[in-house]
Design a protein around this motif. Sequence first.
Motif, PDB file in Angstrom:
ATOM      1  N   MET A   1      53.452  59.897  -7.066  1.00 28.47           N
ATOM      2  CA  MET A   1      52.837  59.914  -5.741  1.00 28.47           C
ATOM      3  C   MET A   1      52.771  58.490  -5.187  1.00 28.47           C
ATOM      4  O   MET A   1      52.434  57.551  -5.898  1.00 28.47           O
ATOM      5  CB  MET A   1      51.425  60.507  -5.817  1.00 28.47           C
ATOM      6  N   GLU A   2      53.093  58.342  -3.916  1.00 32.00           N
ATOM      7  CA  GLU A   2      53.065  57.033  -3.273  1.00 32.00           C
ATOM      8  C   GLU A   2      51.624  56.633  -2.953  1.00 32.00           C
ATOM      9  O   GLU A   2      50.724  57.470  -2.831  1.00 32.00           O
ATOM     10  CB  GLU A   2      53.880  57.063  -1.987  1.00 32.00           C
ATOM     11  N   SER A   3      51.444  55.318  -2.768  1.00 33.99           N
ATOM     12  CA  SER A   3      50.124  54.793  -2.463  1.00 33.99           C
ATOM     13  C   SER A   3      49.562  55.405  -1.182  1.00 33.99           C
ATOM     14  O   SER A   3      48.381  55.759  -1.119  1.00 33.99           O
ATOM     15  CB  SER A   3      50.187  53.265  -2.331  1.00 33.99           C
ATOM     16  N   THR A   4      50.409  55.553  -0.154  1.00 32.65           N
ATOM     17  CA  THR A   4      49.941  56.101   1.121  1.00 32.65           C
ATOM     18  C   THR A   4      49.461  57.546   0.969  1.00 32.65           C
ATOM     19  O   THR A   4      48.494  57.963   1.612  1.00 32.65           O
ATOM     20  CB  THR A   4      51.049  56.035   2.168  1.00 32.65           C
ATOM     21  N   GLU A   5      50.128  58.301   0.110  1.00 40.37           N
ATOM     22  CA  GLU A   5      49.724  59.691  -0.125  1.00 40.37           C
ATOM     23  C   GLU A   5      48.369  59.752  -0.816  1.00 40.37           C
ATOM     24  O   GLU A   5      47.514  60.595  -0.492  1.00 40.37           O
ATOM     25  CB  GLU A   5      50.773  60.409  -0.969  1.00 40.37           C
ATOM     26  N   ILE A   6      48.175  58.860  -1.805  1.00 42.39           N
ATOM     27  CA  ILE A   6      46.901  58.827  -2.525  1.00 42.39           C
ATOM     28  C   ILE A   6      45.774  58.479  -1.562  1.00 42.39           C
ATOM     29  O   ILE A   6      44.707  59.117  -1.563  1.00 42.39           O
ATOM     30  CB  ILE A   6      46.961  57.822  -3.683  1.00 42.39           C
ATOM     31  N   ASP A  45      53.225  51.926 -12.014  1.00 43.35           N
ATOM     32  CA  ASP A  45      53.692  52.620 -10.813  1.00 43.35           C
ATOM     33  C   ASP A  45      53.187  51.977  -9.531  1.00 43.35           C
ATOM     34  O   ASP A  45      53.939  51.816  -8.567  1.00 43.35           O
ATOM     35  CB  ASP A  45      53.259  54.089 -10.854  1.00 43.35           C
ATOM     36  N   ILE A  46      51.910  51.634  -9.520  1.00 47.04           N
ATOM     37  CA  ILE A  46      51.280  51.083  -8.311  1.00 47.04           C
ATOM     38  C   ILE A  46      50.301  49.992  -8.731  1.00 47.04           C
ATOM     39  O   ILE A  46      49.591  50.131  -9.731  1.00 47.04           O
ATOM     40  CB  ILE A  46      50.515  52.183  -7.536  1.00 47.04           C
ATOM     41  N   ASP A  47      50.270  48.899  -7.965  1.00 41.75           N
ATOM     42  CA  ASP A  47      49.294  47.838  -8.224  1.00 41.75           C
ATOM     43  C   ASP A  47      47.897  48.405  -8.002  1.00 41.75           C
ATOM     44  O   ASP A  47      47.515  48.741  -6.870  1.00 41.75           O
ATOM     45  CB  ASP A  47      49.536  46.669  -7.266  1.00 41.75           C
ATOM     46  N   PRO A  48      47.098  48.529  -9.072  1.00 44.37           N
ATOM     47  CA  PRO A  48      45.787  49.173  -8.916  1.00 44.37           C
ATOM     48  C   PRO A  48      44.842  48.415  -7.986  1.00 44.37           C
ATOM     49  O   PRO A  48      44.059  49.029  -7.252  1.00 44.37           O
ATOM     50  CB  PRO A  48      45.243  49.229 -10.347  1.00 44.37           C
ATOM     51  N   PHE A  49      44.901  47.095  -8.010  1.00 44.48           N
ATOM     52  CA  PHE A  49      44.014  46.312  -7.153  1.00 44.48           C
ATOM     53  C   PHE A  49      44.402  46.459  -5.685  1.00 44.48           C
ATOM     54  O   PHE A  49      43.533  46.581  -4.814  1.00 44.48           O
ATOM     55  CB  PHE A  49      44.033  44.841  -7.576  1.00 44.48           C
ATOM     56  N   ALA A  50      45.699  46.468  -5.417  1.00 41.25           N
ATOM     57  CA  ALA A  50      46.156  46.663  -4.041  1.00 41.25           C
ATOM     58  C   ALA A  50      45.766  48.044  -3.533  1.00 41.25           C
ATOM     59  O   ALA A  50      45.384  48.215  -2.364  1.00 41.25           O
ATOM     60  CB  ALA A  50      47.671  46.476  -3.961  1.00 41.25           C
ATOM     61  N   LEU A  51      45.826  49.041  -4.411  1.00 38.08           N
ATOM     62  CA  LEU A  51      45.449  50.396  -4.022  1.00 38.08           C
ATOM     63  C   LEU A  51      43.969  50.457  -3.667  1.00 38.08           C
ATOM     64  O   LEU A  51      43.584  51.048  -2.636  1.00 38.08           O
ATOM     65  CB  LEU A  51      45.761  51.376  -5.155  1.00 38.08           C
ATOM     66  N   VAL A  52      43.120  49.870  -4.506  1.00 38.45           N
ATOM     67  CA  VAL A  52      41.685  49.877  -4.234  1.00 38.45           C
ATOM     68  C   VAL A  52      41.395  49.171  -2.911  1.00 38.45           C
ATOM     69  O   VAL A  52      40.588  49.644  -2.095  1.00 38.45           O
ATOM     70  CB  VAL A  52      40.909  49.223  -5.391  1.00 38.45           C
ATOM     71  N   ALA A  53      42.059  48.031  -2.664  1.00 36.76           N
ATOM     72  CA  ALA A  53      41.857  47.292  -1.417  1.00 36.76           C
ATOM     73  C   ALA A  53      42.277  48.130  -0.215  1.00 36.76           C
ATOM     74  O   ALA A  53      41.610  48.127   0.830  1.00 36.76           O
ATOM     75  CB  ALA A  53      42.631  45.985  -1.452  1.00 36.76           C
TER      76      ALA A  53
END
Length: 577
Positions: A1-6, A45-53
């Motif tokens: 799953m992409e970051s935008t979808e999450i 898969d995805i930078d967790p810190f960038a996702l949280v931000a």
Amino acid sequence: MESTEIVAEIGAAVGGSATLGVAIAPGVGVGLATATQRWAVCADDIDPFALVATVEDAVGPRWVWWSIETANTLVDAGVRFARCWDVASVQRILTGGWRTDSGRVWAQLHDLTTAALPAASPDDLFSMLSEPDTEGPVRPDGYLDAHWAAGAWAESADRLAEWAALAVDAQHRQITRLGELSANPAALATARSESAAELLCAELAHDGLPMDRRIAEEMITDLVGPRTRTMAEMVAQRAQRDADVLCHAPTGANADLRNPAHVRSLLKLIGVDVPDTRAWRLRGLEGVHPLLDALLVWRKAERISTTYGFTWLDEHVGADGRLRGEWSGCDGAAGRMTASAGLHNMPAHMRVAVVAEPGFRFVRADLGQIEPRILAAVSGDTALAGATRDDDMYTPVANELGVDRATAKLAVLGAMYGQTTGQGAHALRRLQASYRVAMAYLEAADVAGQTGRELRTYGGRLIPMGSTNTEGMSDRDARSRAAARGRYARNAVVQGAAAEFFKVWAATMRARAAPFGASIVLCLHDELLIHTPSEVADDVAELLNRCLDEAAARWSPLASVRFVADISVVDRWSDAK
């Protein structure tokens, strides 16, 4: 799953509740959860810190985590948040204890005895046979698995998501417990401001306090001498400091200046007899004898040498000129914010080295007469509230009591600290007659403390009273201990509420100052220090006052109580008066 979808899924799931659990482990991933959904994201898969931000910017939830360690990890990675719920800090409100490891908190929220908390043990045949057979975080007996609580929650993204979900579960149970505190309607608001204070602590630890190393080194050199290179040089420097005092003693006299009994004996030789060698007492004798004056200089130099010397600078001031220490939103029952690395005990003469960076200034604010104003608010005493309308509330109190201001101040402080003797004691009866509601509030706390009954601050924080067991004590000792508990209780209900109010003010200022590019760099008891761009310093000073009014409107149970702060714009901390 992409970051935008999450992010889109989270936005839809959070909805009006705006609550999202988070657990993160660098190199492993991040787990996010609501009460009904979970997202496990691998770091590969995805930078967790960038996702949280991104979630913070797009959704702006109230983040829920177990403790300040999560906040530290995220803040150190450059992620900043508007709001949060810190499970550990809220549990300290509920239980009044300091120990808030996840296993203990879980047990308390599920009404399980903490005397039987599972302990993690090395994997061997005996532990495999004795420990419950579970792969999940919760054991069949309801306790958290000890290995999970000890850090196994961070072994995979799936586990992180489960851990985040458990934090949300804990939060929901805490909200229920807070709602049950019917006598403390501000408890839920206190939980939010306490959590905000923990988040502020993470930011303070990361950002640090601006210091000018050159000025600090000059101060240290002036007081204790140049930086030593060897142990022999250090010993010689120490001996010289001692000699500069002892040269004023009678011939042949010698003493260990670090031993109070020796110092008292030394002072007797010059005709000065004191019951102790506390700094305030010796300062009152300044000018009486050259030895006393030299001793006061020695004490200042000794403290700098042992606590705030070159080693302190090297250990705690970074290459960027920021002094850093560990911060906590609560120092115990009093509930005050506290810090290490000397941030809360820095000698006044060292404050000259706390200098705003180029293009910035400090806005410093100190709450005025906060504890008596808090007493007026939490007790609901409208007569005492009337005195708070004055910038100096002790003046109208003095007029009411028919005494001078100094006596009125001693009487009010004595009432809050249980001091019934001394200069202000004769005004106490008048105080009780004029401000009956406030005095009754303190007396009720005193009685509760003496009998060991549970007490909570206005904001709901439990105040432990300690044991009331008097077995083996004399009647006199038992009465003395009970009286001490009473004095502690009457002060704790005021001081604890004052700490709660201060954190509401700090949290409000933290949120409102961000658009100005200003940030809090120090919280010291009742004092805030804001580092702000020079061009908006006056605006930030005005903002501090508005935030004080906003905090009072949110927190104070008595709207007529007025809170005041001494606010100044300065280039260095020492310039603030």
